[in-house]
Design an enzyme around this catalytic site. Structure first.
Site, PDB file in Angstrom:
ATOM      1  N   ARG A 127      -6.006   1.823  -3.837  1.00  0.00           N
ATOM      2  CA  ARG A 127      -5.067   1.216  -2.888  1.00  0.00           C
ATOM      3  C   ARG A 127      -4.843  -0.251  -3.185  1.00  0.00           C
ATOM      4  O   ARG A 127      -5.749  -0.944  -3.643  1.00  0.00           O
ATOM      5  CB  ARG A 127      -5.532   1.399  -1.455  1.00  0.00           C
ATOM      6  N   ARG A 140       0.835  -1.197   0.000  1.00  0.00           N
ATOM      7  CA  ARG A 140       0.000   0.000   0.000  1.00  0.00           C
ATOM      8  C   ARG A 140       0.869   1.245   0.000  1.00  0.00           C
ATOM      9  O   ARG A 140       1.814   1.371   0.773  1.00  0.00           O
ATOM     10  CB  ARG A 140      -0.929   0.022   1.208  1.00  0.00           C
ATOM     11  N   ASP A 200      -9.730  -2.746   7.370  1.00  0.00           N
ATOM     12  CA  ASP A 200     -10.420  -1.968   8.389  1.00  0.00           C
ATOM     13  C   ASP A 200     -10.891  -2.875   9.516  1.00  0.00           C
ATOM     14  O   ASP A 200     -11.411  -3.968   9.262  1.00  0.00           O
ATOM     15  CB  ASP A 200     -11.653  -1.269   7.806  1.00  0.00           C
ATOM     16  N   ASP A 221      -6.552  -2.380   1.727  1.00  0.00           N
ATOM     17  CA  ASP A 221      -7.076  -1.601   2.840  1.00  0.00           C
ATOM     18  C   ASP A 221      -7.692  -2.607   3.797  1.00  0.00           C
ATOM     19  O   ASP A 221      -8.483  -3.455   3.368  1.00  0.00           O
ATOM     20  CB  ASP A 221      -8.129  -0.609   2.351  1.00  0.00           C
TER      21      ASP A 221
END
Length: 175
Positions: free
Chosen positions: A100, A91, A105, A103
């Site tokens: 990206r 990234r 989360d 990612d």
């Protein structure tokens, strides 16, 4: 789906959302998943979905998925681990909601509510993001969203998931 959870008093059940729209998206997801262990053990994986970009829309479609996992890491330690994985997968800094390589989360961390300068749990935009709710509903449709009286399936019913499609990785001869 089989739940492989082996919950001990020191482990915490978490849900992570993974997304990618740069490079070999399928490989990016799998590379990130492999790097979670041994600190974070995936117990369930959703199907992978191809989704249109959210926020900034002038970019390639994403591949998204959600995993349920167990970890002994505290929330900030988990955040540090996933930021390191994002770097390892390649990234690079762009801009908010931009393209990206990966990612990751933290969507949910048990029933923890946390709001610091670096981390908010539950993920603050989860209830409005079909690209995370759909795969989360594949794993835990009847889970009640922390702090609300709605299940993940009910939250999903309130968003438009019409442009999200299942992703099937092509066989080597099809690439």
């Amino acid at each position: 789906m089989t739940d492989l959870t082996q919950h001990t008093p020191n482990t915490h059940t978490i849900y992570l959302g993974l997304g990618t729209n740069v490079g070999d998206r399928y490989a990016n997801l799998h590379n990130a998943l492999e790097q979670l262990a041994p600190q974070t053990v995936v117990t369930q994986r959703s199907p992978i979905y191809q989704t249109p970009p959210w926020g900034y829309t002038d970019q390639a479609d994403f591949l998204n998925m959600v995993v349920k996992a167990e970890t002994e890491l505290p929330p900030e330690g988990l955040l540090k681990q996933i930021k390191n994985i994002e770097q390892e997968v390649g990234r690079t800094a762009t801009f908010r909601w931009g393209p990206r390589e990966i990612d990751i989360d933290i969507l949910l961390y048990e029933d923890v509510f946390l709001d610091t300068d670096t981390l908010t749990i539950p993920h603050p935009r989860l209830p409005e993001r079909a690209f995370m709710l759909l795969p989360l509903a594949d794993i835990s449709p009847d889970m009640v969203y922390p702090g609300r009286k709605e299940t993940i399936q009910q939250l999903l019913a309130n968003v438009d998931a019409g442009e999200i499609t299942p992703y099937h990785h092509p066989a080597p001869s099809e690439e």
